[in-house]
Design a protein around this motif. Structure first.
Motif, PDB file in Angstrom:
ATOM      1  N   ARG A   1     -11.345   9.573 -38.003  1.00 44.79           N
ATOM      2  CA  ARG A   1     -12.451   9.035 -37.104  1.00 44.79           C
ATOM      3  C   ARG A   1     -12.020   7.533 -36.802  1.00 44.79           C
ATOM      4  NH1 ARG A   1     -15.243  13.043 -39.691  1.00 44.79           N
ATOM      5  NH2 ARG A   1     -16.355  14.154 -38.512  1.00 44.79           N
ATOM      6  N   LEU A   2     -11.542   7.089 -35.616  1.00 45.93           N
ATOM      7  CA  LEU A   2     -10.747   5.946 -35.341  1.00 45.93           C
ATOM      8  C   LEU A   2     -11.474   5.261 -34.507  1.00 45.93           C
ATOM      9  CD1 LEU A   2      -7.248   7.929 -34.975  1.00 45.93           C
ATOM     10  CD2 LEU A   2      -8.198   6.642 -37.016  1.00 45.93           C
ATOM     11  N   SER A   3     -11.573   3.674 -34.594  1.00 46.03           N
ATOM     12  CA  SER A   3     -11.711   2.710 -33.745  1.00 46.03           C
ATOM     13  C   SER A   3     -10.264   2.686 -33.146  1.00 46.03           C
ATOM     14  CB  SER A   3     -12.013   1.305 -34.447  1.00 46.03           C
ATOM     15  OG  SER A   3     -12.992   1.506 -35.167  1.00 46.03           O
ATOM     16  N   THR A   4     -10.423   2.582 -31.564  1.00 45.45           N
ATOM     17  CA  THR A   4      -9.363   2.962 -30.684  1.00 45.45           C
ATOM     18  C   THR A   4      -9.656   1.584 -29.594  1.00 45.45           C
ATOM     19  OG1 THR A   4      -9.530   5.168 -30.847  1.00 45.45           O
ATOM     20  CG2 THR A   4      -8.517   4.591 -29.182  1.00 45.45           C
ATOM     21  N   LYS A   5      -8.196   1.292 -29.125  1.00 45.61           N
ATOM     22  CA  LYS A   5      -8.055   0.536 -28.185  1.00 45.61           C
ATOM     23  C   LYS A   5      -7.422   1.189 -26.924  1.00 45.61           C
ATOM     24  CE  LYS A   5      -9.593  -3.684 -29.614  1.00 45.61           C
ATOM     25  NZ  LYS A   5     -10.741  -4.395 -29.021  1.00 45.61           N
ATOM     26  N   VAL A   6      -7.923   1.170 -25.642  1.00 45.41           N
ATOM     27  CA  VAL A   6      -7.288   1.928 -24.755  1.00 45.41           C
ATOM     28  C   VAL A   6      -6.807   0.675 -23.543  1.00 45.41           C
ATOM     29  CG1 VAL A   6      -7.654   3.652 -22.563  1.00 45.41           C
ATOM     30  CG2 VAL A   6      -8.946   4.011 -24.727  1.00 45.41           C
ATOM     31  N   ILE A   7      -5.741   0.818 -23.305  1.00 51.53           N
ATOM     32  CA  ILE A   7      -5.112  -0.131 -22.099  1.00 51.53           C
ATOM     33  C   ILE A   7      -5.059   0.672 -21.027  1.00 51.53           C
ATOM     34  CG2 ILE A   7      -3.052  -1.544 -21.449  1.00 51.53           C
ATOM     35  CD1 ILE A   7      -2.756  -2.159 -24.250  1.00 51.53           C
ATOM     36  N   VAL A   8      -5.427   0.347 -19.773  1.00 50.42           N
ATOM     37  CA  VAL A   8      -5.001   1.059 -18.646  1.00 50.42           C
ATOM     38  C   VAL A   8      -4.235   0.137 -17.679  1.00 50.42           C
ATOM     39  CG1 VAL A   8      -6.268   1.885 -16.371  1.00 50.42           C
ATOM     40  CG2 VAL A   8      -7.445   1.990 -18.550  1.00 50.42           C
ATOM     41  N   ILE A   9      -2.966   0.418 -17.300  1.00 43.00           N
ATOM     42  CA  ILE A   9      -2.138  -0.358 -16.553  1.00 43.00           C
ATOM     43  C   ILE A   9      -1.979   0.545 -15.072  1.00 43.00           C
ATOM     44  CG2 ILE A   9       0.249  -1.295 -16.375  1.00 43.00           C
ATOM     45  CD1 ILE A   9       0.172  -0.955 -19.484  1.00 43.00           C
ATOM     46  N   LEU A  10      -2.128  -0.302 -13.934  1.00 48.21           N
ATOM     47  CA  LEU A  10      -1.777   0.247 -12.714  1.00 48.21           C
ATOM     48  C   LEU A  10      -0.478  -0.414 -12.413  1.00 48.21           C
ATOM     49  CD1 LEU A  10      -5.293  -0.149 -10.926  1.00 48.21           C
ATOM     50  CD2 LEU A  10      -4.288   2.049 -11.836  1.00 48.21           C
ATOM     51  N   HIS A  11       0.533   0.433 -12.114  1.00 52.51           N
ATOM     52  CA  HIS A  11       1.847  -0.098 -11.938  1.00 52.51           C
ATOM     53  C   HIS A  11       2.556   0.968 -10.772  1.00 52.51           C
ATOM     54  CE1 HIS A  11       3.747   3.024 -14.526  1.00 52.51           C
ATOM     55  NE2 HIS A  11       2.632   3.031 -15.137  1.00 52.51           N
ATOM     56  N   GLU A  12       3.482   0.199 -10.175  1.00 51.78           N
ATOM     57  CA  GLU A  12       4.453   1.103  -9.199  1.00 51.78           C
ATOM     58  C   GLU A  12       5.340   2.162 -10.035  1.00 51.78           C
ATOM     59  OE1 GLU A  12       6.281  -0.865  -6.023  1.00 51.78           O
ATOM     60  OE2 GLU A  12       5.255  -2.813  -6.588  1.00 51.78           O
ATOM     61  N   ASN A  13       5.707   3.105  -9.463  1.00 53.69           N
ATOM     62  CA  ASN A  13       6.284   4.182 -10.046  1.00 53.69           C
ATOM     63  C   ASN A  13       7.556   3.979  -9.978  1.00 53.69           C
ATOM     64  OD1 ASN A  13       7.258   6.619 -11.337  1.00 53.69           O
ATOM     65  ND2 ASN A  13       6.725   8.065  -9.667  1.00 53.69           N
ATOM     66  N   ASN A  14       8.285   3.227 -11.146  1.00 55.03           N
ATOM     67  CA  ASN A  14       9.892   3.083 -11.172  1.00 55.03           C
ATOM     68  C   ASN A  14      10.328   2.981 -12.546  1.00 55.03           C
ATOM     69  OD1 ASN A  14       9.610   0.405 -12.041  1.00 55.03           O
ATOM     70  ND2 ASN A  14       8.831  -0.501 -10.155  1.00 55.03           N
ATOM     71  N   PRO A  15      11.489   2.913 -12.874  1.00 49.27           N
ATOM     72  CA  PRO A  15      12.280   3.277 -14.097  1.00 49.27           C
ATOM     73  C   PRO A  15      11.845   1.824 -15.005  1.00 49.27           C
ATOM     74  CG  PRO A  15      13.531   4.135 -12.481  1.00 49.27           C
ATOM     75  CD  PRO A  15      12.636   3.388 -11.624  1.00 49.27           C
ATOM     76  N   TYR A  70       9.093   0.113 -14.938  1.00 51.80           N
ATOM     77  CA  TYR A  70       7.744   0.045 -15.592  1.00 51.80           C
ATOM     78  C   TYR A  70       7.683   1.131 -16.561  1.00 51.80           C
ATOM     79  CZ  TYR A  70       6.123  -3.524 -12.209  1.00 51.80           C
ATOM     80  OH  TYR A  70       6.153  -4.464 -11.492  1.00 51.80           O
ATOM     81  N   ALA A  71       8.348   2.191 -16.229  1.00 48.54           N
ATOM     82  CA  ALA A  71       8.301   3.521 -17.259  1.00 48.54           C
ATOM     83  C   ALA A  71       9.000   2.821 -18.610  1.00 48.54           C
ATOM     84  CB  ALA A  71       9.057   4.699 -16.804  1.00 48.54           C
ATOM     85  N   GLY A  72      10.032   2.046 -18.443  1.00 49.49           N
ATOM     86  CA  GLY A  72      10.747   1.761 -19.786  1.00 49.49           C
ATOM     87  C   GLY A  72       9.768   0.680 -20.436  1.00 49.49           C
ATOM     88  N   ASN A  73       9.088  -0.140 -19.700  1.00 50.45           N
ATOM     89  CA  ASN A  73       8.176  -1.038 -20.273  1.00 50.45           C
ATOM     90  C   ASN A  73       6.951  -0.529 -20.892  1.00 50.45           C
ATOM     91  OD1 ASN A  73       9.687  -3.173 -19.152  1.00 50.45           O
ATOM     92  ND2 ASN A  73       8.099  -3.777 -17.489  1.00 50.45           N
ATOM     93  N   ILE A  74       6.483   0.668 -20.511  1.00 52.77           N
ATOM     94  CA  ILE A  74       5.477   1.605 -21.031  1.00 52.77           C
ATOM     95  C   ILE A  74       6.004   1.870 -22.496  1.00 52.77           C
ATOM     96  CG2 ILE A  74       4.059   3.568 -21.081  1.00 52.77           C
ATOM     97  CD1 ILE A  74       3.042   1.309 -19.045  1.00 52.77           C
ATOM     98  N   ALA A  90       0.892  -1.238   0.076  1.00 49.78           N
ATOM     99  CA  ALA A  90       0.055   0.102   0.023  1.00 49.78           C
ATOM    100  C   ALA A  90       0.748   1.292   0.051  1.00 49.78           C
ATOM    101  CB  ALA A  90      -0.978   0.097   1.199  1.00 49.78           C
ATOM    102  N   GLN A  91       2.035   1.080   0.704  1.00 50.43           N
ATOM    103  CA  GLN A  91       2.863   2.466   0.735  1.00 50.43           C
ATOM    104  C   GLN A  91       3.658   2.682  -0.673  1.00 50.43           C
ATOM    105  OE1 GLN A  91       3.443  -0.480   2.315  1.00 50.43           O
ATOM    106  NE2 GLN A  91       5.480  -1.305   1.863  1.00 50.43           N
ATOM    107  N   ALA A  92       3.650   1.862  -1.592  1.00 54.81           N
ATOM    108  CA  ALA A  92       4.235   2.166  -2.896  1.00 54.81           C
ATOM    109  C   ALA A  92       3.466   3.378  -3.553  1.00 54.81           C
ATOM    110  CB  ALA A  92       4.050   0.797  -3.884  1.00 54.81           C
ATOM    111  N   GLN A  93       4.278   3.762  -4.544  1.00 58.39           N
ATOM    112  CA  GLN A  93       3.987   5.127  -5.227  1.00 58.39           C
ATOM    113  C   GLN A  93       3.486   4.658  -6.626  1.00 58.39           C
ATOM    114  OE1 GLN A  93       6.754   8.051  -5.710  1.00 58.39           O
ATOM    115  NE2 GLN A  93       6.357   8.872  -3.651  1.00 58.39           N
ATOM    116  N   TRP A  94       2.006   4.607  -6.599  1.00 63.03           N
ATOM    117  CA  TRP A  94       1.232   4.128  -7.745  1.00 63.03           C
ATOM    118  C   TRP A  94       0.929   4.979  -9.147  1.00 63.03           C
ATOM    119  CZ3 TRP A  94       0.562  -1.393  -8.505  1.00 63.03           C
ATOM    120  CH2 TRP A  94       0.775  -1.918  -7.227  1.00 63.03           C
ATOM    121  N   ILE A  95       1.004   4.529 -10.076  1.00 62.67           N
ATOM    122  CA  ILE A  95       0.744   5.242 -11.381  1.00 62.67           C
ATOM    123  C   ILE A  95      -0.374   4.544 -12.097  1.00 62.67           C
ATOM    124  CG2 ILE A  95       1.734   6.151 -13.535  1.00 62.67           C
ATOM    125  CD1 ILE A  95       2.971   7.540 -11.335  1.00 62.67           C
ATOM    126  N   ARG A  96      -1.435   5.417 -12.455  1.00 59.79           N
ATOM    127  CA  ARG A  96      -2.292   4.947 -13.585  1.00 59.79           C
ATOM    128  C   ARG A  96      -2.011   5.274 -15.141  1.00 59.79           C
ATOM    129  NH1 ARG A  96      -8.481   4.488 -14.237  1.00 59.79           N
ATOM    130  NH2 ARG A  96      -8.516   4.465 -16.357  1.00 59.79           N
TER     131      ARG A  96
END
Length: 153
Positions: free
Chosen positions: A106-120, A122-126, A43-49
């Motif tokens: 006008r585009l058909s679109t997919k949105v991916i939502v990822i909840l992840h810890e704030n660290n380098p 995961y940022a690199g994975n994105i 719970a104490q992790a810094q999370w990013i959406r």
């Protein structure tokens, strides 16, 4: 002799019932639920959406369509491999007007939502996911929106 076999069978049956059930996402006893959450996700992790927006083709289906099979392959290879704990995908409609264009695409679109810890990592994975999609489709951009999130499991 029959009595011994019956007792042995009863013992095996009872021993099998006494073993704990396999770990599961859902509880079979809702009264045992608490708000303690998943101890493996601190719970104490810094999370990013992070939200990623992918064009999968025009709404009329004429240009640049990414088939459902190709989309699933992309998810399996590029997204699931980097975020195996999970993510969410939404179907959406989007509009994009390039500089100087009279009409928006006008585009058909997919949105991916990822909840992840704030660290380098995961940022690199994105960024790797965005780059992979651009290389696969030739799209100029994959929109990224990242913001702090208050997460509880």
């Amino acid at each position: 002799m029959q009595r011994r076999l019956l007792l042995a069978a009863l013992f095996v049956t009872v021993a099998g019932c006494a073993s704990p059930p396999p770990a599961a996402v859902h509880t079979h006893d809702p009264t045992s639920s608490t708000l303690q959450g998943d101890a493996t996700r601190p719970a104490q992790a810094q999370w990013i959406r992070t939200e990623l927006y992918f064009s999968v083709g025009t709404v009329d289906g004429k240009e640049g369509a990414v088939s459902p099979a190709r989309w699933r392959e992309f998810l399996d290879k590029e997204v699931t491999s980097r975020f195996p704990d999970g993510f969410t995908v939404f179907d959406a409609y989007g509009q994009w007007r390039d500089h100087g264009a009279k009409e928006p695409e006008r585009l058909s679109t997919k949105v991916i939502v990822i909840l992840h810890e704030n660290n380098p990592q995961y940022a690199g994975n994105i960024e790797a996911i965005r780059l992979a999609y651009k290389r696969i489709t030739g799209d100029l951009s994959v929109l990224r929106l990242s913001q702090p999130a208050d997460v509880s499991f």
